[in-house]
Motif scaffolding. Structure first.
Motif, PDB file in Angstrom:
ATOM      1  N   GLY A 132       0.809  -1.211   0.000  1.00  0.00           N
ATOM      2  CA  GLY A 132       0.000   0.000   0.000  1.00  0.00           C
ATOM      3  C   GLY A 132       0.844   1.263   0.000  1.00  0.00           C
ATOM      4  N   PRO A 133       0.212   2.391  -0.353  1.00  0.00           N
ATOM      5  CA  PRO A 133       0.952   3.658  -0.432  1.00  0.00           C
ATOM      6  C   PRO A 133       1.097   4.380   0.895  1.00  0.00           C
ATOM      7  N   TRP A 134       0.383   3.926   1.956  1.00  0.00           N
ATOM      8  CA  TRP A 134       0.421   4.611   3.233  1.00  0.00           C
ATOM      9  C   TRP A 134       1.092   3.746   4.292  1.00  0.00           C
ATOM     10  N   GLN A 135       1.232   4.316   5.491  1.00  0.00           N
ATOM     11  CA  GLN A 135       1.701   3.560   6.650  1.00  0.00           C
ATOM     12  C   GLN A 135       1.094   4.157   7.905  1.00  0.00           C
ATOM     13  N   GLN A 136       0.922   3.295   8.922  1.00  0.00           N
ATOM     14  CA  GLN A 136       0.384   3.765  10.198  1.00  0.00           C
ATOM     15  C   GLN A 136       1.564   4.068  11.116  1.00  0.00           C
ATOM     16  N   LEU A 137       1.692   5.346  11.498  1.00  0.00           N
ATOM     17  CA  LEU A 137       2.802   5.749  12.355  1.00  0.00           C
ATOM     18  C   LEU A 137       2.521   5.449  13.818  1.00  0.00           C
ATOM     19  N   LEU A 138       1.299   5.740  14.261  1.00  0.00           N
ATOM     20  CA  LEU A 138       0.865   5.542  15.635  1.00  0.00           C
ATOM     21  C   LEU A 138      -0.590   5.093  15.599  1.00  0.00           C
ATOM     22  N   PRO A 139      -1.110   4.524  16.669  1.00  0.00           N
ATOM     23  CA  PRO A 139      -2.525   4.118  16.645  1.00  0.00           C
ATOM     24  C   PRO A 139      -3.440   5.264  16.210  1.00  0.00           C
ATOM     25  N   GLY A 140      -4.187   5.028  15.143  1.00  0.00           N
ATOM     26  CA  GLY A 140      -5.122   6.032  14.660  1.00  0.00           C
ATOM     27  C   GLY A 140      -4.488   7.190  13.928  1.00  0.00           C
ATOM     28  N   VAL A 141      -3.197   7.108  13.581  1.00  0.00           N
ATOM     29  CA  VAL A 141      -2.496   8.199  12.900  1.00  0.00           C
ATOM     30  C   VAL A 141      -1.751   7.619  11.702  1.00  0.00           C
ATOM     31  N   TYR A 142      -1.982   8.202  10.512  1.00  0.00           N
ATOM     32  CA  TYR A 142      -1.491   7.631   9.262  1.00  0.00           C
ATOM     33  C   TYR A 142      -0.592   8.615   8.520  1.00  0.00           C
ATOM     34  N   LEU A 143       0.422   8.049   7.880  1.00  0.00           N
ATOM     35  CA  LEU A 143       1.317   8.808   7.023  1.00  0.00           C
ATOM     36  C   LEU A 143       0.972   8.478   5.586  1.00  0.00           C
ATOM     37  N   LEU A 144       0.686   9.488   4.775  1.00  0.00           N
ATOM     38  CA  LEU A 144       0.158   9.261   3.434  1.00  0.00           C
ATOM     39  C   LEU A 144       1.261   9.037   2.405  1.00  0.00           C
ATOM     40  N   HIS A 145       2.330   8.395   2.814  1.00  0.00           N
ATOM     41  CA  HIS A 145       3.356   7.955   1.866  1.00  0.00           C
ATOM     42  C   HIS A 145       4.202   6.895   2.536  1.00  0.00           C
ATOM     43  N   GLN A 146       4.915   6.118   1.750  1.00  0.00           N
ATOM     44  CA  GLN A 146       5.850   5.134   2.280  1.00  0.00           C
ATOM     45  C   GLN A 146       7.207   5.788   2.525  1.00  0.00           C
ATOM     46  N   GLY A 147       8.112   5.065   3.114  1.00  0.00           N
ATOM     47  CA  GLY A 147       9.412   5.618   3.423  1.00  0.00           C
ATOM     48  C   GLY A 147       9.449   6.236   4.806  1.00  0.00           C
ATOM     49  N   SER A 148      10.629   6.664   5.207  1.00  0.00           N
ATOM     50  CA  SER A 148      10.801   7.216   6.552  1.00  0.00           C
ATOM     51  C   SER A 148      10.090   8.559   6.675  1.00  0.00           C
ATOM     52  N   PRO A 149       9.390   8.781   7.787  1.00  0.00           N
ATOM     53  CA  PRO A 149       8.756  10.098   7.995  1.00  0.00           C
ATOM     54  C   PRO A 149       9.819  11.149   8.286  1.00  0.00           C
ATOM     55  N   THR A 150       9.537  12.381   7.920  1.00  0.00           N
ATOM     56  CA  THR A 150      10.421  13.485   8.266  1.00  0.00           C
ATOM     57  C   THR A 150      10.249  13.823   9.746  1.00  0.00           C
ATOM     58  N   SER A 151      11.158  14.628  10.256  1.00  0.00           N
ATOM     59  CA  SER A 151      11.044  15.065  11.647  1.00  0.00           C
ATOM     60  C   SER A 151       9.744  15.812  11.881  1.00  0.00           C
ATOM     61  N   GLU A 152       9.364  16.650  10.922  1.00  0.00           N
ATOM     62  CA  GLU A 152       8.126  17.418  11.063  1.00  0.00           C
ATOM     63  C   GLU A 152       6.916  16.494  11.082  1.00  0.00           C
ATOM     64  N   GLU A 153       6.939  15.465  10.256  1.00  0.00           N
ATOM     65  CA  GLU A 153       5.821  14.520  10.234  1.00  0.00           C
ATOM     66  C   GLU A 153       5.730  13.745  11.546  1.00  0.00           C
ATOM     67  N   ARG A 154       6.858  13.396  12.131  1.00  0.00           N
ATOM     68  CA  ARG A 154       6.833  12.697  13.426  1.00  0.00           C
ATOM     69  C   ARG A 154       6.259  13.605  14.516  1.00  0.00           C
ATOM     70  N   LEU A 155       6.595  14.901  14.463  1.00  0.00           N
ATOM     71  CA  LEU A 155       6.043  15.839  15.439  1.00  0.00           C
ATOM     72  C   LEU A 155       4.523  15.877  15.363  1.00  0.00           C
ATOM     73  N   HIS A 156       4.010  16.033  14.139  1.00  0.00           N
ATOM     74  CA  HIS A 156       2.556  16.145  13.982  1.00  0.00           C
ATOM     75  C   HIS A 156       1.867  14.825  14.310  1.00  0.00           C
ATOM     76  N   ALA A 157       2.524  13.710  14.015  1.00  0.00           N
ATOM     77  CA  ALA A 157       1.942  12.415  14.354  1.00  0.00           C
ATOM     78  C   ALA A 157       1.830  12.264  15.870  1.00  0.00           C
ATOM     79  N   ALA A 158       2.874  12.633  16.602  1.00  0.00           N
ATOM     80  CA  ALA A 158       2.839  12.535  18.060  1.00  0.00           C
ATOM     81  C   ALA A 158       1.753  13.432  18.637  1.00  0.00           C
ATOM     82  N   LEU A 159       1.603  14.641  18.086  1.00  0.00           N
ATOM     83  CA  LEU A 159       0.570  15.558  18.568  1.00  0.00           C
ATOM     84  C   LEU A 159      -0.834  15.013  18.289  1.00  0.00           C
ATOM     85  N   LEU A 160      -1.038  14.497  17.087  1.00  0.00           N
ATOM     86  CA  LEU A 160      -2.363  13.958  16.750  1.00  0.00           C
ATOM     87  C   LEU A 160      -2.708  12.771  17.638  1.00  0.00           C
TER      88      LEU A 160
END
Length: 352
Positions: free
Chosen positions: A47-75
């Motif tokens: 698939g083209p996405w990945q689940q970073l944290l429970p209920g939080v999704y990253l809309l691309h494959q590959g490693s998340p950026t630092s900014e994406e990890r910040l927003h994932a933790a906040l969400l």
């Protein structure tokens, strides 16, 4: 149609250029017509996405950026949640308001503030998020939750809510054991203008960190350096704004009488004194009772001097840092007003 009915997601390509919008909660995906089952399918092996944290999704494959990890933790931290899990409650759309008051703290916050001594965001395995004490979620993945009885007002850095610097430093030091890093973070917090020593020590005391020898040693150095920094600003104020040169760091006494107290600058002809307030609460003297005791002694000294006709100008490190010209005007006004007052009592001026 229910949440288990497969649907074709609406195109999300218009969100791909915004790091915050490339990280979405399940509730936000539902607003785009994406069900829970469809989101799970998108995160499959191919698939083209990945689940970073429970209920939080990253809309691309590959490693998340630092900014994406910040927003994932906040969400993740913003969802009310329960200890047993369950569906993610509805949340507002992307943006700082979607975070429900939670904020980045600890080393990640210090990296956002630009601390040179803090590790980079990319090097951090976990991102600390400050949440209400009642939030029933567990730390997981890259999100480490730190609970607070009352959340402070966050700062906004590049659209990310961040704990005030004193709180962020305290939360960082709770996880740091390296004495060199402890000393460096405390020193940069003050020398970099992020906060005042008193505010910092107050947070460290409330976090019960002053029981740690490496923190106590660093704080003692910090208070000394903080006072020296404030004195340097006071010297700068006098010389930059053309004030008459005072006598510096002196004790005042009545002739053949009691000691009246020390002041940081004194103009004998005008009977004007400047006192820097670099008080900081220490363990065992914290809270209203401790602060009131220290403050009461300062007030008593000020009242003694003013009864003798000496004008006392009270300056704080924050005032000197944020409004040096305005503080110079306050002192100049006090000096000019000396001619309109009754002569002050004679006092002996001694080096401190």
């Amino acid at each position: 149609m229910n949440n288990n009915t497969p649907v074709t997601p609406r195109p999300l390509s218009h969100l791909s250029n915004n790091a915050q919008r490339r990280v979405l909660s399940l509730a936000q995906l539902r607003e785009h017509g994406v069900s829970a089952s469809r989101a799970a399918a998108q995160c499959g092996a191919d698939g083209p996405w990945q689940q970073l944290l429970p209920g939080v999704y990253l809309l691309h494959q590959g490693s998340p950026t630092s900014e994406e990890r910040l927003h994932a933790a906040l969400l993740y931290a913003a969802r009310p949640g329960t200890e047993s899990g369950g569906e993610v409650p509805e949340q507002p759309g992307p943006g700082p308001s979607s975070y429900g008051g939670v904020m980045i703290t600890g080393l990640a916050a210090l990296a956002l503030y630009g601390f040179a001594s803090a590790p980079t965001l990319r090097s951090l395995d976990q991102i600390d998020v400050l949440v209400p004490r009642t939030r029933r979620l567990r730390s997981t993945g890259c999100a480490r939750l730190i609970r607070a009885h009352a959340l402070p007002r966050p700062e906004q850095i590049t659209g990310v809510p961040v704990a005030p610097a004193p709180r962020a430093v305290a939360d960082a030091l709770a996880e740091v054991s390296d004495p060199d890093l402890v000393r460096a973070l405390l020193a940069e917090a003050v020398s970099g203008g992020h906060c005042e020593p008193a505010d910092l020590v107050r947070e460290l005391t409330q976090a019960r960190l002053l029981a740690r020898p490496n923190v106590v040693d660093a704080v003692n150095s910090l208070l000394t350096e903080g006072r020296a920094l404030s004195e340097g600003r006071l010297y700068e104020m006098v010389r930059t704004y053309g004030l008459a040169e005072p006598v510096w760091n002196v004790d005042l006494r009545l002739a053949d009488g009691p000691h009246l107290g020390g002041v940081d600058a004194y103009w004998p002809e005008q009977a004007v004194a400047v006192e820097l307030d670099t008080r900081a609460p220490r363990e065992g003297a914290v809270g209203p009772a401790g602060d009131d005791a220290v403050w009461s002694e300062c007030v008593r000294k000020r009242e003694r001097l003013e009864r003798l006709g000496i004008t006392v100008v009270h300056l704080t490190p924050r005032k000197l840092r944020e409004s040096l010209e305005q503080q110079a005007t306050v002192v100049r006004t006090a000096l000019l007003a000396a001619g309109d007052r009754d002569p002050a009592a004679y006092v002996v001026v001694l080096p401190r």
